[in-house]
Scaffold this active site. Structure first.
Site, mmCIF file in Angstrom:
data_model
loop_
_atom_site.group_PDB
_atom_site.id
_atom_site.type_symbol
_atom_site.label_atom_id
_atom_site.label_comp_id
_atom_site.label_asym_id
_atom_site.label_seq_id
_atom_site.Cartn_x
_atom_site.Cartn_y
_atom_site.Cartn_z
ATOM 1 N N GLU A 82 27.990 39.863 22.156
ATOM 2 C CA GLU A 82 27.339 40.207 20.889
ATOM 3 C C GLU A 82 25.901 40.673 21.092
ATOM 4 O OE1 GLU A 82 28.966 40.488 18.253
ATOM 5 O OE2 GLU A 82 30.788 39.340 18.690
ATOM 6 N N HIS A 168 32.218 36.579 22.096
ATOM 7 C CA HIS A 168 33.490 36.284 21.421
ATOM 8 C C HIS A 168 34.642 36.493 22.397
ATOM 9 C CE1 HIS A 168 31.973 36.281 17.094
ATOM 10 N NE2 HIS A 168 32.855 35.290 17.127
HETATM 11 N N1 PCA Z 1 35.119 31.707 15.663
HETATM 12 C C1 PCA Z 1 34.583 31.781 14.328
HETATM 13 C C2 PCA Z 1 33.925 30.442 14.107
HETATM 14 C C3 PCA Z 1 34.407 29.552 15.187
HETATM 15 C C4 PCA Z 1 35.063 30.436 16.153
HETATM 16 O O1 PCA Z 1 35.495 30.101 17.262
HETATM 17 C C5 PCA Z 1 33.680 32.987 14.100
HETATM 18 O O2 PCA Z 1 33.876 34.021 14.761
HETATM 19 O O3 PCA Z 1 32.786 32.917 13.259
#
Ligand code: PCA
Length: 216
Positions: A82, A168
């Protein structure tokens, strides 16, 4: 003097899932030594507010030289590092405590956004060179992951030398199994990828100059 530490956070499952790859990866790397630094894994609740409290406790406890927060982004097809955290909570679904804030500012006196202070381009390049799908992401969303990412960058804003960011992770194969056509990566690959990303972050002081942009 104690060895420098890395704080690696992952989330508890949310949204009806039984597992969350971000916590399984963090757990798998707990205690690992990467480029002379020891990894300390901590689990965060998928709850607005409470996640921030747990993050603060982990920062005070681990006192890390580098922080990487991990989260699950089901539907994404690779590692996404990110770029930016936004000062807003806007839940598409309720969190694990049933809260669903809409357009709520995270830090009243904070800026609209913070950039990650990790070498995101170098991390993406290292993952791609290893043969794994990876890209820069221009948004961490507006749910609990962005909430933690923004809070993390806000906490560290005046601490020179504390580097931090957010990555992510896609679904694990067992999560994608009932969603035919949806992408996933096995836990061993996700764990090796995060290990490599951490190693690259520690080894890189000036980020690569490579495009990671997008049109929309
Ligand atoms: N993904 C969510 C919140 C917790 C997670 O593992 C998100 O992308 O906000």
């Amino acid at each position: 003097m104690r060895a420098p530490t890395i704080l690696l956070t992952g989330f508890e499952p949310f949204g009806g899932e039984a597992i969350n790859p971000s916590w399984l990866v963090a757990q798998a790397l707990d205690g690992e030594r990467i480029a002379g630094c020891t990894v300390h894994a901590r689990q965060l609740p998928c709850v607005f507010g409470a996640a921030r409290v747990a993050l603060d406790a982990a920062l005070a406890d681990v006192r890390p030289a580098l922080v990487l927060a991990l989260g699950q982004a089901g539907g994404r097809d690779g590692f996404t590092v990110e770029r930016v955290a936004l000062n807003v909570d806007d839940g598409r679904i309720p969190d694990n405590a049933g809260q669903q804030p809409i357009d709520r500012v995270i830090e009243a006196a904070g800026p609209v956004a913070y950039f990650a202070t990790l070498p995101i381009k170098a991390m993406v390049a290292a993952l791609q060179q290893a043969g794994w799908p990876a890209a820069v992401s221009q948004t961490a969303g507006t749910y609990v992951c962005n909430h933690v990412f923004y809070s993390l960058m806000h906490r560290l804003r005046r601490r020179r030398g504390w580097r931090a960011g957010f990555m992510h992770l896609p679904w694990l194969p067992e999560q994608a199994a009932a969603r035919v056509g949806q992408p996933s990566l096995p836990l061993a690959v996700q764990t090796a990828g995060v290990h490599l990303a951490l190693h690259t972050a520690l080894a890189t002081t000036t980020d690569l100059r490579a495009s990671g942009g997008a049109e929309s």
